[in-house]
Every structure is written in structure tokens, then in C-alpha cells.
Design a protein around this motif. Structure first.
Motif, mmCIF file in Angstrom:
data_model
loop_
_atom_site.group_PDB
_atom_site.id
_atom_site.type_symbol
_atom_site.label_atom_id
_atom_site.label_comp_id
_atom_site.label_asym_id
_atom_site.label_seq_id
_atom_site.Cartn_x
_atom_site.Cartn_y
_atom_site.Cartn_z
ATOM 1 N N ARG A 2 -40.617 -67.781 10.659
ATOM 2 C CA ARG A 2 -39.196 -67.541 10.430
ATOM 3 C C ARG A 2 -38.452 -66.862 11.467
ATOM 4 N N GLY A 3 -37.300 -67.255 11.743
ATOM 5 C CA GLY A 3 -36.637 -66.725 12.721
ATOM 6 C C GLY A 3 -35.665 -65.738 12.020
ATOM 7 N N LYS A 4 -36.024 -64.909 11.234
ATOM 8 C CA LYS A 4 -35.437 -63.952 10.468
ATOM 9 C C LYS A 4 -36.211 -62.767 10.032
ATOM 10 N N ARG A 5 -35.144 -61.837 9.381
ATOM 11 C CA ARG A 5 -35.916 -60.846 8.955
ATOM 12 C C ARG A 5 -35.381 -59.216 9.474
ATOM 13 N N PHE A 6 -35.326 -58.151 8.776
ATOM 14 C CA PHE A 6 -34.711 -56.952 9.222
ATOM 15 C C PHE A 6 -36.056 -55.936 9.645
ATOM 16 N N ASN A 49 -31.779 -71.854 4.745
ATOM 17 C CA ASN A 49 -32.891 -72.229 5.634
ATOM 18 C C ASN A 49 -32.498 -72.675 7.134
ATOM 19 N N VAL A 50 -31.087 -72.810 7.175
ATOM 20 C CA VAL A 50 -30.796 -73.485 8.571
ATOM 21 C C VAL A 50 -30.330 -72.391 9.337
ATOM 22 N N GLY A 51 -30.577 -72.319 10.758
ATOM 23 C CA GLY A 51 -30.056 -71.361 11.605
ATOM 24 C C GLY A 51 -29.433 -72.204 12.650
ATOM 25 N N GLN A 52 -28.942 -71.566 13.678
ATOM 26 C CA GLN A 52 -28.029 -72.333 14.953
ATOM 27 C C GLN A 52 -29.046 -72.905 15.963
ATOM 28 N N GLN A 53 -30.359 -72.312 16.097
ATOM 29 C CA GLN A 53 -31.175 -72.627 17.540
ATOM 30 C C GLN A 53 -32.319 -72.952 16.966
ATOM 31 N N MET A 54 -33.182 -72.360 16.066
ATOM 32 C CA MET A 54 -34.372 -72.527 15.758
ATOM 33 C C MET A 54 -34.569 -73.549 14.830
ATOM 34 N N GLY A 55 -35.929 -74.103 14.288
ATOM 35 C CA GLY A 55 -36.149 -75.204 13.468
ATOM 36 C C GLY A 55 -35.877 -74.715 12.001
ATOM 37 N N ARG A 56 -35.802 -75.689 11.190
ATOM 38 C CA ARG A 56 -35.418 -75.298 9.747
ATOM 39 C C ARG A 56 -36.481 -74.641 9.006
ATOM 40 N N LEU A 117 -25.491 -50.759 -4.832
ATOM 41 C CA LEU A 117 -25.374 -52.045 -4.354
ATOM 42 C C LEU A 117 -26.521 -52.504 -3.352
ATOM 43 N N LEU A 118 -26.852 -53.867 -3.797
ATOM 44 C CA LEU A 118 -28.189 -54.252 -3.068
ATOM 45 C C LEU A 118 -27.723 -55.607 -2.576
ATOM 46 N N VAL A 119 -28.094 -55.670 -1.182
ATOM 47 C CA VAL A 119 -27.651 -56.880 -0.258
ATOM 48 C C VAL A 119 -29.025 -57.270 0.305
ATOM 49 N N TYR A 120 -29.446 -58.524 -0.140
ATOM 50 C CA TYR A 120 -30.710 -59.097 0.440
ATOM 51 C C TYR A 120 -30.490 -60.270 1.221
ATOM 52 N N TYR A 121 -31.268 -60.584 2.257
ATOM 53 C CA TYR A 121 -30.812 -61.633 3.048
ATOM 54 C C TYR A 121 -32.286 -62.365 3.621
ATOM 55 N N SER A 122 -32.298 -63.516 3.510
ATOM 56 C CA SER A 122 -33.478 -64.322 3.996
ATOM 57 C C SER A 122 -33.247 -65.573 4.710
ATOM 58 N N GLY A 123 -33.467 -65.533 6.047
ATOM 59 C CA GLY A 123 -33.095 -66.623 7.031
ATOM 60 C C GLY A 123 -33.238 -66.318 8.423
ATOM 61 N N HIS A 124 -32.844 -67.130 9.144
ATOM 62 C CA HIS A 124 -32.924 -66.781 10.869
ATOM 63 C C HIS A 124 -32.021 -65.779 11.098
ATOM 64 N N ALA A 125 -32.579 -65.212 12.257
ATOM 65 C CA ALA A 125 -31.819 -64.005 12.943
ATOM 66 C C ALA A 125 -32.571 -64.049 14.591
ATOM 67 N N ASP A 126 -31.658 -63.605 15.380
ATOM 68 C CA ASP A 126 -32.015 -63.561 16.829
ATOM 69 C C ASP A 126 -32.092 -62.104 17.204
ATOM 70 N N GLY A 127 -32.094 -61.019 16.387
ATOM 71 C CA GLY A 127 -32.275 -59.741 16.625
ATOM 72 C C GLY A 127 -30.669 -59.138 16.614
ATOM 73 N N GLU A 128 -29.618 -59.828 16.705
ATOM 74 C CA GLU A 128 -28.378 -59.264 16.680
ATOM 75 C C GLU A 128 -27.654 -59.834 15.610
ATOM 76 N N HIS A 162 -37.243 -60.316 14.048
ATOM 77 C CA HIS A 162 -36.646 -59.300 14.726
ATOM 78 C C HIS A 162 -35.775 -58.561 13.938
ATOM 79 N N SER A 163 -35.849 -58.413 12.787
ATOM 80 C CA SER A 163 -35.029 -57.613 11.829
ATOM 81 C C SER A 163 -34.993 -56.278 11.943
ATOM 82 N N GLY A 164 -35.968 -55.752 12.456
ATOM 83 C CA GLY A 164 -36.047 -54.349 12.623
ATOM 84 C C GLY A 164 -35.235 -53.894 13.803
#
Length: 299
Positions: A2-6, A49-56, A117-128, A162-164
Motif C-alpha cells: 500500500r502507498g500509505k501509513r505513518f 482505497n483511491v490515491g492520485q498516482q498509485m494503484g487502487r 481525540l483519536l484520528v486514524y487514516y488508512s490509504g495512500h501517502a507519498d511521504g508528505e 512512508h508514514s514515518g
């Protein structure tokens, strides 16, 4: 994968005890309300599930549903204070953040009330940027929202490639030690960020478990697998350690390479933070077998 994660600092054997101290105090945030202080919990669970560049992606939204379910059932998050956003745009996320902040401000008008407050994200990310369909929200914007929230304790969990980088971007470092005590009320303040991978790592999905490795083990932890003390409760310390160890172990031999969840803390206070109470579950499954091997149960 996946293209996602912190992503936070990877942990070695020498760092695990230190992590226990660090995360132990955050756990107090989610303890059941005590007779002297009410703890109001608010959550925004985001999956796309959908990002701007990588696959679904196949399971980002499924992962969000799983976390939403366990927090609803076992985490003391009232339905009107726990929000699930699937396949939504960045504008929807920003509006929800603002709406929840108004809920928090209203809750804090009551005396002897603490908020989380808890915020969770699952999806694509490019490091920024966190990618939400054709739109995006930057790591910096999420961190700023955490820092500016009126909630006593703020927690972000990011499951993306690249969530780190979100932690490195803000100059994350090891925080000070804390004195740990069991408590039934919120005695900490500040924020924490947990990511599924390091800045230079991919966060991977698995067809076998129908989800990402990190969120799969995080949800398993919250449902009771991490309850090493067998007290019917799962603390943040227990949940993170379980998810970290299992994620590293399962990804060591994958094509994507080893994946190391990370953390950053800006938290002061004391106490053991309880995220869920598996003993509240209304159904249980008992398996009796003399065979060897691994058992996978999908609901």
C-alpha cells in the motif's frame, strides 16, 4: 502493498522497555470514566482505497471499518462521537475535524470532564501528503490539528507507505520518561503519533488476512490478543507493542521488505491508558484442537 501509513522510530530490544514507559502514560486516556471525572472520547476513522498516482488499494477502507467496529464495541466511544469516513475527499475530512472540535469544546464545558481525540487514516501517502481520491491532506496539517485541538489527549494513527516521514518531518525524537501508575481517570495531556512504517518503508497489505499487516495486528491487539496481563483490558502500551512485534515478524520475508511501525510523543502526565475492554464482548469463540499450525478467523 500500500502507498500509505505513518512512521516512527523503529524499536530495538533496548528500546522496548523505554517505549513501555512512554506509551504507558498515554493509555490513561481511554480508561473507563471514574466516579470523579468523566472521560469523553471522540474519534475520526478515515479510509480511502483511491490515491492520485498509485494503484487502487484493496483493504484500506476495510481496515477503517475494522478499527471503527472495535472502538464502537469495546472502546467506550459513543456512536455520536465516533465518525467513519470512507472514500471521502479532503474537504470532508476538514469539515469533520472542525465539527468534532466543536463537540469537544461543548463537552469540556461540563465540570470534571476530560477529553480524548483519536484520528486514524488508512490509504495512500507519498511521504508528505495523505491522498484522498483526487484530493490530499498534508501530514503537517494533521499534526497541526492535533496540536491545536482542545482535547486533553490527542492521538493520530497513520497506516500508509512512508508514514514515518510525518514524524521525521516534525523533528520527532524520543520523549522524556514518565512515572506510570494505574488510574481510572485521564491524567495526561498532549499528543502522540503512531505510524505503520518508517519514512523509507512501504506499508503492506495481505490477501490472506484481507487487510494491512499493521492494522490487522492493531485490531487483533484491541480485541484482546495484546492483553498480556489478562485483566480484560488492553492498554496503548500493550496494543502498540503487539502490533509492532507482529508486523515486523510477518513482513520480514515479504517482497516489500521488513516494515517497522514508529511513534512520536509530546505527552506529559501519568497513568496507564486503556484503549479497549475485551471483557465487554458479548460473544466468544473457543477452539480446542490437538493439531499444529495457525488458525485464521475472519468475521
Amino acid at each position: 502493498m500500500r502507498g500509505k501509513r505513518f512512521h516512527f522510530w523503529p524499536l530495538g530490544k533496548r528500546e522496548l522497555p523505554f517505549l513501555g514507559l512512554l506509551i504507558g502514560c498515554l493509555a490513561t486516556l481511554m480508561l473507563p470514566c471514574s466516579a470523579t471525572a468523566a472521560v469523553q472520547r471522540f474519534g475520526i476513522i478515515i479510509g480511502n482505497n483511491v490515491g492520485q498516482q498509485m494503484g487502487r488499494l484493496r483493504f484500506a477502507e476495510t481496515d477503517a471499518r475494522k478499527l471503527y467496529a472495535v472502538l464502537s464495541e469495546l472502546g467506550h466511544f459513543p456512536a455520536e462521537q465516533l465518525h467513519l469516513l470512507l472514500g471521502r475527499q479532503a474537504s470532508d475530512v476538514r469539515r469533520r475535524l472542525a465539527a468534532v472540535e466543536r463537540q469537544i469544546a461543548q463537552a469540556e464545558q461540563s465540570p470534571d470532564t476530560s477529553t480524548m481525540l483519536l484520528v486514524y487514516y488508512s490509504g495512500h501517502a507519498d511521504g508528505e501528503q495523505l491522498e484522498l481520491g483526487s484530493s490530499e491532506v498534508s501530514f503537517a496539517e494533521i499534526i497541526t490539528a492535533l496540536k491545536q485541538s482542545r482535547a486533553d489527549v490527542r492521538l493520530a494513527v497513520i497506516d500508509s507507505c512512508h508514514s514515518g516521514q510525518a514524524i521525521a518531518y516534525k523533528g520527532g525524537r524520543r520523549g522524556p520518561g514518565f512515572r506510570i501508575e494505574l488510574a481510572d481517570q485521564l491524567q495526561s495531556s498532549g499528543y502522540a503519533i503512531i505510524t505503520s512504517s518508517a519514512a523509507d518503508e512501504l506499508s503492506q497489505e495481505s490477501a490472506d488476512i484481507r487487510g494491512s499487516f499493521f492494522t490487522h495486528y492493531l485490531v487483533s491487539a484491541l480485541r484482546g490478543a495484546a492483553d498480556r496481563s489478562a485483566d480484560g483490558k488492553v492498554s496503548l502500551r500493550e496494543a502498540y507493542r503487539f502490533a509492532y512485534e507482529r508486523t515486523v515478524a510477518r513482513t520480514t520475508e515479504t517482497l516489500g521488505g521488513s516494515q517497522h511501525p514508529m511513534y512520536a510523543l509530546r505527552l506529559s502526565g501519568r497513568g496507564e491508558v486503556i484503549l479497549t475492554e475485551p471483557r465487554r464482548a458479548t460473544a466468544r469463540l473457543r477452539v480446542v484442537s490437538n493439531g499444529q499450525g495457525r488458525l485464521l478467523v475472519l468475521d
